[in-house]
Design an enzyme around this catalytic site. Structure first.
Site, PDB file in Angstrom:
ATOM      1  N   ASN A  49      38.089  -9.617  46.444  1.00  0.00           N
ATOM      2  CA  ASN A  49      39.423  -9.050  46.712  1.00  0.00           C
ATOM      3  C   ASN A  49      39.841  -9.766  48.255  1.00  0.00           C
ATOM      4  OD1 ASN A  49      41.885  -8.043  47.050  1.00  0.00           O
ATOM      5  ND2 ASN A  49      41.033  -5.893  46.986  1.00  0.00           N
TER       6      ASN A  49
ATOM      7  N   LYS B 200      42.721  -9.865  49.403  1.00  0.00           N
ATOM      8  CA  LYS B 200      43.882  -9.366  49.808  1.00  0.00           C
ATOM      9  C   LYS B 200      44.560  -9.921  50.521  1.00  0.00           C
ATOM     10  CE  LYS B 200      40.702  -5.134  50.679  1.00  0.00           C
ATOM     11  NZ  LYS B 200      40.505  -3.902  51.428  1.00  0.00           N
TER      12      LYS B 200
ATOM     13  N   HIS C  49      44.588  -0.975  42.894  1.00  0.00           N
ATOM     14  CA  HIS C  49      43.548  -0.785  43.879  1.00  0.00           C
ATOM     15  C   HIS C  49      44.232   0.360  44.892  1.00  0.00           C
ATOM     16  CE1 HIS C  49      41.935  -1.751  47.844  1.00  0.00           C
ATOM     17  NE2 HIS C  49      41.007  -2.267  47.136  1.00  0.00           N
TER      18      HIS C  49
ATOM     19  N   GLU D  47      44.891   0.640  48.006  1.00  0.00           N
ATOM     20  CA  GLU D  47      45.993   0.377  48.724  1.00  0.00           C
ATOM     21  C   GLU D  47      47.472   0.060  48.116  1.00  0.00           C
ATOM     22  OE1 GLU D  47      44.016  -3.201  50.032  1.00  0.00           O
ATOM     23  OE2 GLU D  47      42.446  -1.907  51.079  1.00  0.00           O
TER      24      GLU D  47
ATOM     25  N   GLU E 241      36.022   2.672  43.621  1.00  0.00           N
ATOM     26  CA  GLU E 241      36.025   2.445  44.745  1.00  0.00           C
ATOM     27  C   GLU E 241      36.418   3.637  45.551  1.00  0.00           C
ATOM     28  OE1 GLU E 241      36.631  -1.851  45.604  1.00  0.00           O
ATOM     29  OE2 GLU E 241      38.854  -0.890  45.216  1.00  0.00           O
TER      30      GLU E 241
ATOM     31  N   GLY F 223      36.604  -0.821  53.375  1.00  0.00           N
ATOM     32  CA  GLY F 223      36.901  -1.327  54.760  1.00  0.00           C
ATOM     33  C   GLY F 223      36.604  -0.417  55.930  1.00  0.00           C
TER      34      GLY F 223
ATOM     35  N   SER G  69      32.706  -1.271  51.095  1.00  0.00           N
ATOM     36  CA  SER G  69      31.845  -1.739  52.164  1.00  0.00           C
ATOM     37  C   SER G  69      30.552  -2.384  51.417  1.00  0.00           C
ATOM     38  CB  SER G  69      31.626  -0.825  53.128  1.00  0.00           C
ATOM     39  OG  SER G  69      32.833  -0.359  53.719  1.00  0.00           O
TER      40      SER G  69
END
Ligand code: PEP
Length: 253
Positions: A9, A11, A97, A99, A169, A175, A215
């Site tokens: 990904n 991003k 996702h 985000e 996730e 992150g 991560s």
């Protein structure tokens, strides 16, 4: 036999030129994949055709969009439909996702519609789920992720759900450099599979690839992917460093 998958990904990172170089560097490593292994590059919309072209000759390498819109078409300036993605041969799309859920307000109901649009257009969704830190601390993560599956996925037929890839996730691990332990990952992946089994069947649940994201790095990928219910990873930061992602690909079962 369900697939073992390394999904990148990117991003909103990298210029077109940097992306092209990264793909070239990763493909140069010439990692030959077994039939049950798959590598997917989740790239920004403007790079989909370039990335698709870069992987055409490669066996089991493919590209994914990072999102699509929930409507079929129309006056939605700036949005990209699943049909548009299909028309340029995109086979996968990341959906939900964390985000997108957090910054763009995507709800489980909206994501159910996005899954429909993908499947209508023969695009395999990579459906993301996972709990925030306060839910993990309260110990109610199983209930939380089960509700995400129920509200976004359970209207699908058994045949449809078998084609979906799930990415678990935990938001607290994305992150942050904090990774779920292998025990935590295996436990919740097995739980997610049991939720699918009770809604559909053991056979259906067995066919669904469940990726871990949060991560994943070259030094922990092998151990995480070694868990029986972890079928690879959805990788952010380490997917835009060629050497790191190459090692992650080599860590697939
Ligand atoms: C992600 O963006 O899906 C992700 C897991 O990111 P990272 O690997 O950087 O934690």
């Amino acid at each position: 036999m369900r697939k073992q998958i390394a999904a990148a990904n990117w991003k909103m990172n990298l210029t077109y030129q940097q992306g092209e170089k990264l793909l070239g560097d990763i493909l140069k490593a010439d990692n030959k994949l077994a039939d049950h292994q798959q590598v997917i590059f989740g790239v920004p919309f403007p790079y989909l055709m370039m990335a698709g072209g870069a992987v055409t000759e490669e066996n089991n390498y493919d590209v994914a969009a990072q999102n699509c819109y929930e409507k079929k078409s129309g006056a939605y300036t700036g949005e990209v439909s699943a049909e548009m993605l299909q028309s340029i041969n995109v086979k996968y799309c990341i959906i939900g996702h964390s985000e997108r859920r957090e910054y763009f307000g995507e709800t489980n109901q909206v994501l159910a519609e996005k899954l429909n649009r993908c499947l209508e257009n023969s695009i395999i969704p990579i459906f993301c789920c996972g709990e925030p830190l306060n839910i993990r601390e309260a110990g109610t993560q199983n209930h939380f992720v089960a509700a995400q599956l129920k509200q976004s996925l359970f209207h699908l037929s058994a045949e449809q759900v078998q084609s979906v890839i799930i990415a678990y996730e935990p938001i607290w691990a994305i992150g942050t450099g904090k990774t779920a332990t292998t025990a935590q990952a295996q436990e919740i992946h097995a739980f997610l599979r049991s939720v699918l089994a009770s809604q559909y069947s053991e056979e259906v649940a067995d066919e669904v690839s469940i990726l871990y994201g949060g991560s994943v790095k070259p030094n922990n990928a092998k151990e995480l992917f070694g868990c029986p219910d972890v079928d690879g990873g959805l990788v952010g930061g380490a997917s835009i460093v060629a050497a790191d992602f190459i090692t992650i690909i080599q860590s697939l079962k």
